[in-house]
Design a protein around this motif. Structure first.
Motif, short mmCIF file in Angstrom:
data_model
loop_
_atom_site.label_atom_id
_atom_site.label_comp_id
_atom_site.label_asym_id
_atom_site.label_seq_id
_atom_site.Cartn_x
_atom_site.Cartn_y
_atom_site.Cartn_z
N PHE A 211 -6.19 -18.91 -13.87
CA PHE A 211 -4.97 -18.21 -14.28
C PHE A 211 -4.82 -18.30 -15.79
N MET A 212 -4.13 -17.31 -16.34
CA MET A 212 -3.80 -17.32 -17.77
C MET A 212 -2.29 -17.22 -17.92
N ILE A 213 -1.73 -18.04 -18.81
CA ILE A 213 -0.30 -18.03 -19.10
C ILE A 213 -0.12 -17.71 -20.57
N GLY A 214 0.77 -16.80 -20.87
CA GLY A 214 1.07 -16.46 -22.26
C GLY A 214 2.53 -16.70 -22.56
N LEU A 215 2.78 -17.38 -23.67
CA LEU A 215 4.16 -17.67 -24.09
C LEU A 215 4.37 -17.16 -25.50
N PRO A 216 5.26 -16.21 -25.71
CA PRO A 216 5.56 -15.77 -27.08
C PRO A 216 6.61 -16.69 -27.71
N ASN A 217 6.52 -16.90 -29.02
CA ASN A 217 7.55 -17.63 -29.77
C ASN A 217 7.85 -19.00 -29.14
N SER A 218 6.83 -19.80 -29.01
CA SER A 218 7.01 -21.11 -28.40
C SER A 218 6.36 -22.17 -29.28
N SER A 219 7.04 -23.29 -29.45
CA SER A 219 6.46 -24.41 -30.20
C SER A 219 5.45 -25.13 -29.31
N PRO A 220 4.48 -25.80 -29.90
CA PRO A 220 3.52 -26.56 -29.10
C PRO A 220 4.18 -27.60 -28.21
N ASN B 287 -2.96 -8.97 -13.76
CA ASN B 287 -4.39 -9.23 -13.72
C ASN B 287 -4.95 -9.46 -15.12
N ARG B 288 -6.25 -9.63 -15.19
CA ARG B 288 -6.89 -9.94 -16.48
C ARG B 288 -6.67 -8.81 -17.49
N ARG B 289 -6.73 -7.59 -17.03
CA ARG B 289 -6.55 -6.46 -17.93
C ARG B 289 -5.20 -6.53 -18.63
N TYR B 290 -4.16 -6.80 -17.84
CA TYR B 290 -2.83 -6.92 -18.43
C TYR B 290 -2.77 -8.12 -19.37
N ALA B 291 -3.33 -9.24 -18.92
CA ALA B 291 -3.22 -10.49 -19.69
C ALA B 291 -3.85 -10.34 -21.08
N MET B 292 -5.02 -9.76 -21.14
CA MET B 292 -5.70 -9.62 -22.43
C MET B 292 -4.93 -8.70 -23.37
N ARG B 293 -4.34 -7.67 -22.82
CA ARG B 293 -3.57 -6.77 -23.67
C ARG B 293 -2.29 -7.44 -24.16
N LEU C 31 7.70 -20.56 -14.38
CA LEU C 31 7.65 -19.96 -15.71
C LEU C 31 8.88 -19.11 -16.00
N GLY C 32 9.39 -18.41 -14.98
CA GLY C 32 10.56 -17.57 -15.18
C GLY C 32 10.32 -16.51 -16.23
N SER C 33 11.26 -16.36 -17.15
CA SER C 33 11.17 -15.33 -18.19
C SER C 33 10.58 -15.84 -19.49
N ALA C 34 10.04 -17.06 -19.46
CA ALA C 34 9.52 -17.65 -20.69
C ALA C 34 8.23 -16.96 -21.16
N GLY C 35 7.52 -16.32 -20.25
CA GLY C 35 6.28 -15.66 -20.60
C GLY C 35 5.70 -14.98 -19.37
N PHE C 36 4.38 -14.87 -19.32
CA PHE C 36 3.75 -14.26 -18.15
C PHE C 36 2.66 -15.18 -17.61
N VAL C 37 2.36 -15.02 -16.33
CA VAL C 37 1.22 -15.69 -15.72
C VAL C 37 0.38 -14.62 -15.02
N ALA C 38 -0.92 -14.69 -15.20
CA ALA C 38 -1.84 -13.70 -14.63
C ALA C 38 -3.00 -14.42 -13.95
#
Length: 462
Positions: free
Chosen positions: A375-384, A302-308, A361-368
């Motif tokens: 929806f919000m998607i976060g990707l760590p260590n990813s090139s544009p 959810n949003r709470r998780y995504a923002m953190r 998305l798999g293990s590339a990041g998270f979707v919330a």
């Protein structure tokens, strides 16, 4: 004076009350005294004791009556109530345990044993308090009352840990005909056998001065697997100092004067029932924590998780020169879907869209899911460039396969617009995360303005 807790002493004999007050006050406990059952309900509300010591017989009631009165108050239902029985009165001790009292002390008793038992019970209550929400009476879960009658499970695993095989066999024989739980026996010198199988719910441990029983108690309490296992210590004699040490080493209850089948049975049932309740509260707490991060409709974060999670990504140094990426995705014309197929149809579309994006998305990041159809998607260590490729794949996983709805005559086409930003971490500690989110939101607006079913990028949060 530092006060470690409030103890209510109930006894019709003033000298007994005074003696207990002296013993407990010397150990920095605050002591409240009363002599009758009459007026006790009000006294409990006013003083909110952490533990109650009560003579087995009062001028107008019994220790069992006190236990019932304490249990009737939802805020105090977990307060331990200890009966004080006459010396050498085994029948009185067993009756108190059968009545549901948390423990029994035979009067007179040494300070060391009294204080060790108080410490043990207060530790146990502190654990229960930690599992409650604030100062209320409900364990996180979020509505199960903590005041339900304590009842042992239909089946539990009980292990006997004795010095010799013969002693273990004798104890097992004495218990097996009357205990409804499964029984196993082990010798103290072979702890591996006890720990290698299913973890027992309770262990009956033989304790002696020249045996490893005391260290065994400490060992079992220190292990993660057996930390919540009930430990019943059985002492051959009436050594109060040994009993005190057993309690301080982690025993939940102590049987003095040798193995007494009736007493061990009662203590096992009472302690296993209490463990069952705290296990339920612990599981409820874990569920509550997990559910606080999850959107119930889609199963996504959810949003709470995504923002953190985004905040953690933003504050960490980049790896291999790559930054993090934030995407905001919005289902196009979702209101039209709700209008045509109702909220049930809309919910089905949201759930299916979430499933597709999570799989893509798999293990590339998270979707919330952060609200409505967004929806919000976060990707760590990813090139544009890599993130753009993934964003287009996410867009296509929605648009290329129409959605099947129960009330639709044909599959329903659905599209999604995605805006993304790729700032370079770490963000300065004084830079608000909202700037990053706003940057992704501007890119999402651009995707909508470009005709929807598009991906747009805003290079940084400036």
């Amino acid at each position: 004076m530092s006060v470690q807790g409030t103890i209510l002493v109930l006894d019709g004999t003033s000298t007994n009350r005074i003696m207990l007050k002296v013993q407990l006050t010397a150990a920095w406990y605050h002591v409240v005294q009363a002599e009758k059952l009459h007026g006790l309900a009000g006294l409990l509300r006013r003083t909110r004791p952490d533990l109650v010591l009560v003579a087995q017989t009062l001028p107008d009631g019994t220790a069992a009556d006190v236990k019932r009165l304490v249990m009737a108050n939802p805020d105090l239902a977990d307060v331990p109530v200890v009966a004080i029985a006459p010396q050498n009165d085994k029948a009185a001790r067993l009756k108190a345990l059968a009545d549901g009292l948390d423990d029994v002390l035979a009067h007179p008793f040494k300070d060391t044993l009294l204080l060790a038992r108080v410490r043990s019970l207060l530790r146990s209550r502190a654990e229960t308090q930690d599992l409650k929400l604030g100062n209320g009476s409900h364990p996180i879960g979020f509505a199960e009352p903590a005041t339900a009658l304590i009842a042992a499970p239909k089946s539990a695993r009980v292990a006997i840990l004795a010095h010799t095989c013969r002693t273990g066999a004798l104890w097992k024989k004495a218990l097996s005909g009357r205990l409804r739980h499964s029984l196993s026996t082990h010798v103290s010198s072979n702890m591996h056998a006890l720990l290698s199988g299913p973890i027992p719910d309770a262990v009956v441990v033989e304790i002696g001065r020249t045996t490893p029983g005391l260290s065994t108690l400490a060992d079992l309490k220190s292990r993660g697997a057996t930390r919540h296992t009930v430990l019943i210590a059985v002492l051959a004699g009436d050594d109060a100092s040994l009993a005190s040490e057993a309690l301080d080493r982690g025993a939940d209850a102590v049987c003095m004067g040798g193995f007494c089948t009736d007493e061990v049975l009662l203590r096992l049932e009472n302690q296993i029932a209490r463990k069952t309740l705290t296990d339920q509260m612990r599981a409820s707490l874990r569920r509550g924590i997990a559910e606080s991060w999850v959107d119930p409709l889609t199963g996504l974060h959810n949003r709470r998780y995504a923002m953190r999670a985004i905040d953690q990504m933003a504050r960490q140094p980049s790896q291999d020169g790559h930054g993090f990426v934030v995407m905001l995705a919005d289902l196009d014309h979702f209101k039209t879907i709700n209008d045509r197929f109702g909220h049930i149809g809309g919910d089905l579309v949201l759930a299916e869209a979430a499933k597709r994006m999570k799989s893509t998305l798999g293990s590339a990041g998270f979707v919330a899911r952060i609200g409505g159809e967004e929806f919000m998607i976060g990707l760590p260590n990813s090139s544009p460039a890599k993130a753009m490729e993934l964003a287009r794949t996410l867009r296509d996983c929605i648009s290329e396969t129409p959605f099947t709805l129960p009330d639709a005559s044909a599959p329903v086409p659905v599209t999604i617009s995605i805006g993304m930003t790729a700032p370079n971490p770490p963000l300065p500690s004084n830079e608000p995360l909202e700037r990053v989110i706003k940057s992704a939101d501007i890119a999402l607006y651009a995707a909508k303005k470009a005709g929807r079913n598009q991906v747009r990028i805003r290079q940084n949060a400036a």
